[in-house]
Write an enzyme that holds these catalytic residues in place. Structure first.
Site, PDB file in Angstrom:
ATOM      1  CB  CYS A   1      -0.894  -0.017   1.243  1.00 46.70           C
ATOM      2  SG  CYS A   1      -1.946   1.432   1.343  1.00 46.70           S
TER       3      CYS A   1
ATOM      4  CB  CYS B   1      -2.102   4.396   6.816  1.00 48.42           C
ATOM      5  SG  CYS B   1      -3.800   3.945   7.148  1.00 48.42           S
TER       6      CYS B   1
ATOM      7  CD  GLN C   1     -14.532 -12.666  17.039  1.00 46.74           C
ATOM      8  OE1 GLN C   1     -13.436 -12.151  16.783  1.00 46.74           O
ATOM      9  NE2 GLN C   1     -14.912 -12.923  18.274  1.00 46.74           N
TER      10      GLN C   1
ATOM     11  CB  CYS D   1      -8.845  -8.944  21.039  1.00 45.61           C
ATOM     12  SG  CYS D   1      -9.782  -7.868  22.138  1.00 45.61           S
TER      13      CYS D   1
HETATM   14  C1  LIG Z   1     -14.817  -8.976  21.922  1.00 45.58           C
HETATM   15  S1  LIG Z   1     -16.550  -8.774  21.776  1.00 45.58           S
HETATM   16  C2  LIG Z   1     -17.045 -10.477  21.691  1.00 45.58           C
HETATM   17  C3  LIG Z   1     -18.411 -10.741  21.087  1.00 45.58           C
HETATM   18  C4  LIG Z   1     -18.740 -12.162  20.727  1.00 45.58           C
HETATM   19  N1  LIG Z   1     -18.191 -13.140  21.656  1.00 45.58           N
HETATM   20  C5  LIG Z   1     -18.320 -12.504  19.314  1.00 45.58           C
HETATM   21  O1  LIG Z   1     -17.440 -13.337  19.142  1.00 45.58           O
HETATM   22  O2  LIG Z   1     -18.889 -11.936  18.379  1.00 45.58           O
HETATM   23  C6  LIG Z   1     -16.999  -8.254  23.381  1.00 45.58           C
HETATM   24  C7  LIG Z   1     -18.472  -8.072  23.613  1.00 45.58           C
HETATM   25  O3  LIG Z   1     -18.646  -7.760  24.988  1.00 45.58           O
HETATM   26  C8  LIG Z   1     -19.724  -6.830  25.112  1.00 45.58           C
HETATM   27  N2  LIG Z   1     -19.531  -6.205  26.419  1.00 45.58           N
HETATM   28  C9  LIG Z   1     -18.759  -5.147  26.742  1.00 45.58           C
HETATM   29  N3  LIG Z   1     -18.787  -4.924  28.085  1.00 45.58           N
HETATM   30  C10 LIG Z   1     -19.607  -5.871  28.609  1.00 45.58           C
HETATM   31  C11 LIG Z   1     -20.001  -6.181  29.929  1.00 45.58           C
HETATM   32  N4  LIG Z   1     -19.579  -5.472  30.971  1.00 45.58           N
HETATM   33  N5  LIG Z   1     -20.830  -7.231  30.119  1.00 45.58           N
HETATM   34  C12 LIG Z   1     -21.269  -7.967  29.081  1.00 45.58           C
HETATM   35  N6  LIG Z   1     -20.919  -7.711  27.791  1.00 45.58           N
HETATM   36  C13 LIG Z   1     -20.085  -6.682  27.557  1.00 45.58           C
HETATM   37  C14 LIG Z   1     -19.576  -5.945  23.894  1.00 45.58           C
HETATM   38  O4  LIG Z   1     -20.807  -5.316  23.590  1.00 45.58           O
HETATM   39  C15 LIG Z   1     -19.142  -6.965  22.823  1.00 45.58           C
HETATM   40  O5  LIG Z   1     -20.260  -7.482  22.156  1.00 45.58           O
END
Ligand SMILES: C[S@@+](CC[C@H](N)C(=O)[O-])C[C@H]1O[C@@H](n2cnc3c(N)ncnc32)[C@H](O)[C@@H]1O
Length: 438
Positions: free
Chosen positions: A71, A77, A275, A396
């Site tokens: 790129c 970036c 994801q 992550c």
């Molecule tokens: C890394 S994502 C994982 C989502 C899901 N496991 C996936 O693979 O698509 C983290 C998720 O945690 C939710 N989240 C953030 N803080 C939270 C909390 N205190 N309690 C429950 N869920 C929460 C976010 O809205 C988000 O959907």
């Protein structure tokens, strides 16, 4: 040190932000876009938290792992801070970063390798491109909240997404309305969020603005034509520089994007988490299934479940699967997704994980996939009290993962861990750890 002052620096390591690290005048220093083993000339920018931040000016002695980026925006970036790192080297650096986090917390786990992503380009299914004060549309320079890179190309999402970006940039300029300016905290056009169903050929486009009407929106939808299967106008009336909308106005198409992973279909709404690498999400799910094990259990709890990605993918491994998520919209989508896929043993609870009443959900297995800060102390306490047989922790952020594994050591033995590369050309990496009750 003065702004712009030049220094020669030997790069000896990499930090979690992906910057090359060394020393300047006996102080820790870092330079983006550099590799360990290199000698570079760099100019002083600032000092943050005791670390001298420099800008790369010239590579004096390149690493054998340095490669020509694809790129033209690489090196400025923030989207791909490791494009000049050969891909096998990126994987080695990620492995080392994870192992360093484990070691620093005394967690007795190591990963041998990071599973590579088969697609090095166009691997993402979502990008949040931001407007800059001079009408730029693209991404920011790494670590610089007000330095915009106007992208005329980008290899992260798709060639079609670049066309969408061009149309929206021209459209925004033609309206005569000001783009958002982070310094003045005013303006109209803020973000362009593009999401794609890699396995469904759908594309959902959201133009995020400050309060106000989107001029000639019908005309805009017409210009996007088949490039967008759904179009939203999102409004973020706050001063916070985020792409999340407080209000969404649908201009075209279905209210959601559909994506297919590992035989399941998922409806994803404009602001729901999903994801971001569809192909590797499939690999991630299979890794989690492997750690969850063959034996069917009574109750599996999926904390931080989003739109039910793991909950539905794991529905066959337990009599009851229960997803918990704080975003009420995602929970609605998760219920819809269960119906869509004919899953009848899934329940979803709209709650913060730290506020969950566990008596109603005594789990045998718990899958956890929290946001970057990791687990709230109350979640760790609840896990130690509930004592599930097995925990599969998807993360992550290996630093918060290592901290949480250490906190959970009183009740759970770390058994093994693996890593998958969902984010080529960046220092980010997904780690999955298996824990068993002591
Ligand atoms: C890394 S994502 C994982 C989502 C899901 N496991 C996936 O693979 O698509 C983290 C998720 O945690 C939710 N989240 C953030 N803080 C939270 C909390 N205190 N309690 C429950 N869920 C929460 C976010 O809205 C988000 O959907």
């Amino acid at each position: 040190m003065k702004f712009g002052e030049r220094h020669v620096i030997g790069i000896t390591g990499t930090d979690a932000k992906g910057r090359g690290c060394g020393e300047v005048a006996g102080r820790p220093a870092c330079v983006h876009f550099t590799l360990p083993g290199e000698e570079v000339e760099a100019s002083y920018v600032s000092r943050r938290k005791g670390v001298v931040v420099l800008r790369l000016e010239k590579v004096l002695r390149p690493s054998p792992h340095r490669t020509e980026p694809r790129c033209p925006h690489a090196g400025h970036c923030g989207g791909c801070v490791w494009q000049q790192h050969a891909y096998p080297h990126q994987l080695d650096l990620k492995r080392d970063l994870i192992n360093r986090s484990f070691e620093a917390q005394g967690v007795p786990l190591r990963v041998d390798r990071v599973e590579p992503c088969p697609d090095l380009w166009y691997y993402r299914n979502r990008m949040d491109y931001c407007f800059g004060p001079r009408g730029e549309l693209g991404l920011k320079e790494p670590g610089r909240w007000n330095a915009h890179v106007n992208l005329d190309t980008c290899f992260l999402l798709s060639p079609e997404a670049v066309l969408v970006m061009d149309i929206i940039r021209d459209y925004a300029a033609s309206t005569g309305l000001e783009p958002w300016d982070n310094r003045r905290r005013s303006g109209f056009f803020r973000y362009l969020v593009i999401r794609e169903g890699k396995n469904t050929d759908e594309r959902l486009v959201t133009i995020v603005t400050a309060e106000g009407e989107l001029p000639e929106s019908r005309n805009l939808v017409g210009r996007l034509g088949p490039l967008a299967t759904a179009v939203y106008h999102g409004i973020n009336p706050t001063l916070t520089d985020i792409s999340v909308s407080s209000r969404l106005i649908r201009l075209k198409g279905p209210p959601y994007l559909t994506e297919r992973v590992a035989g399941n279909a998922y409806r994803i709404y404009p602001d729901s988490f999903f994801q971001t690498n569809t192909r590797m999400a499939d690999a991630l799910l299979h890794q989690v299934i492997d750690y969850v094990g063959q034996e069917k259990v009574g109750v599996l709890l999926d904390l931080y479940c989003g739109v039910g990605f793991f909950t539905l993918g794991l529905a066959g491994t337990a009599d009851r699967v229960i997803g918990v998520e704080a975003d009420a919209g995602a929970i609605e989508a998760a219920r819809e997704n269960a119906t869509l896929n004919g899953v009848t043993n899934a329940e979803f609870i709209d709650a913060q994980a730290e506020g969950l009443v566990w008596e109603s959900a005594r789990p045998d297995t718990v899958v956890i996939d929290p946001p970057r800060p990791g687990l709230h102390p109350r979640v760790c306490e609840a896990l130690l009290r509930a004592r599930p047989q097995r925990i599969v922790y998807v993360s992550c952020n290996h630093r918060s993962l290592a901290r949480d594994l250490q906190t959970l050591r009183d009740g759970f033995r770390p058994v093994t861990a693996s890593a998958l590369d969902l984010f080529p050309h960046s220092p980010h990496v997904e780690t999955v750890a298996l824990l068993e009750r002591q």
